[in-house]
Enzyme design. Sequence first.
Site, PDB file in Angstrom:
ATOM      1  N   GLY A 191      22.230  -9.573 -27.855  1.00 17.04           N
ATOM      2  CA  GLY A 191      22.911  -9.544 -29.150  1.00 17.04           C
ATOM      3  C   GLY A 191      24.327  -9.020 -29.035  1.00 17.04           C
ATOM      4  N   GLY A 192      24.618  -7.997 -29.849  1.00 17.22           N
ATOM      5  CA  GLY A 192      25.962  -7.426 -29.870  1.00 17.22           C
ATOM      6  C   GLY A 192      26.391  -6.906 -28.514  1.00 17.22           C
ATOM      7  N   GLY A 426      50.843 -35.197 -16.565  1.00 14.69           N
ATOM      8  CA  GLY A 426      50.783 -34.038 -17.451  1.00 14.69           C
ATOM      9  C   GLY A 426      50.360 -32.793 -16.702  1.00 14.69           C
ATOM     10  CB  ALA A 427      47.882 -32.218 -14.021  1.00 15.98           C
TER      11      ALA A 427
HETATM   12  C1  HXC Z   1      15.535  -0.117 -30.520  1.00 13.41           C
HETATM   13  C2  HXC Z   1      14.709  -0.924 -28.545  1.00 13.41           C
HETATM   14  C3  HXC Z   1      15.401  -2.119 -28.732  1.00 13.41           C
HETATM   15  C4  HXC Z   1      16.202  -2.252 -29.893  1.00 13.41           C
HETATM   16  C5  HXC Z   1      14.330  -2.251 -26.877  1.00 13.41           C
HETATM   17  N1  HXC Z   1      14.055  -1.055 -27.397  1.00 13.41           N
HETATM   18  N2  HXC Z   1      15.122  -2.926 -27.697  1.00 13.41           N
HETATM   19  N3  HXC Z   1      14.774   0.078 -29.417  1.00 13.41           N
HETATM   20  N4  HXC Z   1      16.236  -1.235 -30.761  1.00 13.41           N
HETATM   21  N5  HXC Z   1      16.948  -3.330 -30.112  1.00 13.41           N
HETATM   22  C6  HXC Z   1      13.232  -0.014 -26.791  1.00 13.41           C
HETATM   23  C7  HXC Z   1      11.801  -0.441 -26.567  1.00 13.41           C
HETATM   24  O1  HXC Z   1      11.052  -0.234 -27.731  1.00 13.41           O
HETATM   25  C8  HXC Z   1      11.398   0.488 -25.440  1.00 13.41           C
HETATM   26  O2  HXC Z   1      11.185   1.753 -26.000  1.00 13.41           O
HETATM   27  C9  HXC Z   1      12.650   0.602 -24.616  1.00 13.41           C
HETATM   28  O3  HXC Z   1      13.742   0.238 -25.480  1.00 13.41           O
HETATM   29  C10 HXC Z   1      12.676  -0.319 -23.427  1.00 13.41           C
HETATM   30  O4  HXC Z   1      12.398  -1.642 -23.855  1.00 13.41           O
HETATM   31  P1  HXC Z   1      11.401  -2.611 -23.071  1.00 13.41           P
HETATM   32  O5  HXC Z   1      11.148  -3.775 -23.933  1.00 13.41           O
HETATM   33  O6  HXC Z   1      10.227  -1.820 -22.582  1.00 13.41           O
HETATM   34  O7  HXC Z   1      12.268  -3.009 -21.812  1.00 13.41           O
HETATM   35  P2  HXC Z   1      12.369  -4.415 -21.055  1.00 13.41           P
HETATM   36  O8  HXC Z   1      11.001  -4.978 -20.825  1.00 13.41           O
HETATM   37  O9  HXC Z   1      13.241  -4.189 -19.856  1.00 13.41           O
HETATM   38  O10 HXC Z   1      13.113  -5.390 -22.078  1.00 13.41           O
HETATM   39  C11 HXC Z   1      14.411  -5.132 -22.477  1.00 13.41           C
HETATM   40  C12 HXC Z   1      14.868  -6.084 -23.590  1.00 13.41           C
HETATM   41  C13 HXC Z   1      13.823  -6.099 -24.720  1.00 13.41           C
HETATM   42  C14 HXC Z   1      15.010  -7.513 -23.021  1.00 13.41           C
HETATM   43  C15 HXC Z   1      16.245  -5.631 -24.055  1.00 13.41           C
HETATM   44  O11 HXC Z   1      13.488  -4.739 -25.035  1.00 13.41           O
HETATM   45  C16 HXC Z   1      14.297  -6.765 -25.953  1.00 13.41           C
HETATM   46  O12 HXC Z   1      14.315  -8.004 -26.009  1.00 13.41           O
HETATM   47  N6  HXC Z   1      14.691  -5.978 -26.958  1.00 13.41           N
HETATM   48  C17 HXC Z   1      15.161  -6.523 -28.233  1.00 13.41           C
HETATM   49  C18 HXC Z   1      16.552  -7.031 -28.101  1.00 13.41           C
HETATM   50  C19 HXC Z   1      17.158  -7.361 -29.418  1.00 13.41           C
HETATM   51  O13 HXC Z   1      16.629  -8.267 -30.096  1.00 13.41           O
HETATM   52  N7  HXC Z   1      18.174  -6.628 -29.847  1.00 13.41           N
HETATM   53  C20 HXC Z   1      18.792  -6.782 -31.134  1.00 13.41           C
HETATM   54  C21 HXC Z   1      19.838  -7.840 -30.985  1.00 13.41           C
HETATM   55  S1  HXC Z   1      20.622  -8.193 -32.480  1.00 13.41           S
HETATM   56  P3  HXC Z   1      10.054   2.753 -25.440  1.00 13.41           P
HETATM   57  O14 HXC Z   1      10.120   3.900 -26.378  1.00 13.41           O
HETATM   58  O15 HXC Z   1       8.798   2.008 -25.487  1.00 13.41           O
HETATM   59  O16 HXC Z   1      10.494   3.086 -24.052  1.00 13.41           O
HETATM   60  C22 HXC Z   1      22.128  -7.565 -32.285  1.00 13.41           C
HETATM   61  C23 HXC Z   1      23.002  -7.949 -33.383  1.00 13.41           C
HETATM   62  C24 HXC Z   1      24.407  -7.529 -33.153  1.00 13.41           C
HETATM   63  O17 HXC Z   1      22.434  -6.908 -31.365  1.00 13.41           O
HETATM   64  C25 HXC Z   1      25.253  -8.548 -33.773  1.00 13.41           C
HETATM   65  C26 HXC Z   1      26.613  -8.080 -33.989  1.00 13.41           C
HETATM   66  C27 HXC Z   1      27.445  -9.161 -34.602  1.00 13.41           C
END
Ligand code: HXC
Length: 535
Positions: A191-192, A426-427
């Site tokens: 994401g962000g 042109g290039a």
């Molecule tokens: C809060 C999060 C989190 C999130 C992961 N965690 N993503 N906590 N917010 N977005 C936490 C998990 O609950 C876990 O906590 C720990 O981080 C590690 O995550 P895992 O899943 O165990 O790790 P891994 O298997 O390595 O996977 C990593 C990952 C996956 C690929 C990043 O966690 C994932 O897909 N997360 C969601 C990503 C996402 O959708 N983000 C939001 C994007 S939207 P614990 O406590 O169990 O250790 C965005 C919008 C911005 O960013 C736009 C701006 C314009």
Amino acid sequence: MTAISEPPSDRPAAEEALDRSSYTQALTRLERLHLLAVEGTDEAATERQHARGKLTARERIDLLLDEGSFHEVEPLRRHRAHGFGLEDRRPHTDGVVTGWGTVHGRRVCVYAHDFQIFGGSLGEAHATKIHKVMDLAISTGVPIVALCDGAGARIQEGVTALAGYGGIFRRNSAASGVVPQISVILGPCAGGAAYSPALTDFVFMARGPAEMYLTGPEVIAAVTGEHVTRDRLGGADAHARSAGTATFVHDDERSCIEDVRHLLTLLPSNNREPPPTARATDPADRATPRLLEIVPSDPSIPYDMRAAIEEIVDDGDFLECHESWASNVICALARLSGRPVGIVGNQPRHLAGVLDRHASEKAARFVSFCDAFNIPLISLVDVPGFLPGVDQEHGGIIRHGAKLLSAYCNATVPRIQMILRKAFGGAYIVMDSRSIGADLAYAWPLNEIAVMGAEAACDVIFRHEIAGSPDPAATRAERVTHYRRELMDPYSAAERGLIDDVIDPCDTRRVLIEGLRLLATKHADLPDRKHNNPP
Ligand code: HXC
């Protein structure tokens, strides 16, 4: 008096009453809090991070900065969010380590996501820590390095987290062209966490754990039905070869971070400084005879432009950006007589060195970066033209080619064009010809400089004559020879003042360095405006 006991969780001493009668106890408490911020509360988390093949945020900062130079900011920061159990989990740092230090003695600001805390995800406190260190970098004029390993917006904090990203993007944009911005992707960045790197100047990725995507495989499968692994979707090689997001790719974190240190030696700290000069041991007047062997005189035989660059630059040393993407153009940083230069060179080994959409886009951004940071541009030209084709036209070759044109036309840094073999159409004009503002342009004696190659040109202008001739092949050959003699040698361009001189290839390095010495004091202003509107 309340005794400070070992913190049982991540909600420790900060809430305990402060004994104001004794500095000794206050300092003990401070030390303990700092230690807690540095070490965290979950010992197993570090093991888990290592088991994932990753270093911790602090280990990465230690690798990046000169030993003992790190000054941390806001180590005691904690979030104030509620709901989803957040109030019971308020670790210090809030999942990002921020501060400044030095790299080879020069100051940089840095932030490193801590995947051990909420997966390095970004909530309000985390975001405002990053805002703070970015503001410091911009106001003090020092580069900013982001060591990225974060899961994007912290889901539990909702829109506040999204707004936090907005603040980062705004600062990325404000810093662009003011201080160099480097992103180092060392874990999953979703994401962000993927958008911010795209706004920075250089993106490093370490193969293995580094990933970047806006939406992960699960979302893609749900929405489009496509099934893809995380690595194939957004791994280092996907970004280096297909998407063009990664500027540099390394096999491991250590070499990745070492290369960041090297890159910083070639860059000024900000747009008001010249890039750092190094003491040159390679003689400025060194002849370059190997160029005669590297560049075949037959314009249709491919060769490796990298070998030509090696022969020209100091000690044969250069740092190539986007090596595996749009390889038909080379963009590299190197030094000439100790001064950093940006080199844009057509690569005859790939697609005969044509300019296509990706090559134009890649070179445009590089030219624009060099211009923003006072790095002179050397264009090594051997280009047969733009790549023809429906795919290119419908894919926007006009727009992308215009990006390169616009970047060169607006560049006010010293600019030297050196034509190594051929420059068509042109290039030729786009590759920093005199007509679009190169300060100096040189050619070699066997150069072909023309609207197009002789065969293609004769097939257009003598089409009827050739078709009606009793011996079309012989007539075509004769016309081609005539065209080549009359219009394609470099003297035709030299007579018209479109190049400044025809030189012996063995003098290439010396001529470039002499030109750069003159242009070191170049000053050029563009007309007053808010900013241009690039294609
Ligand atoms: C809060 C999060 C989190 C999130 C992961 N965690 N993503 N906590 N917010 N977005 C936490 C998990 O609950 C876990 O906590 C720990 O981080 C590690 O995550 P895992 O899943 O165990 O790790 P891994 O298997 O390595 O996977 C990593 C990952 C996956 C690929 C990043 O966690 C994932 O897909 N997360 C969601 C990503 C996402 O959708 N983000 C939001 C994007 S939207 P614990 O406590 O169990 O250790 C965005 C919008 C911005 O960013 C736009 C701006 C314009």
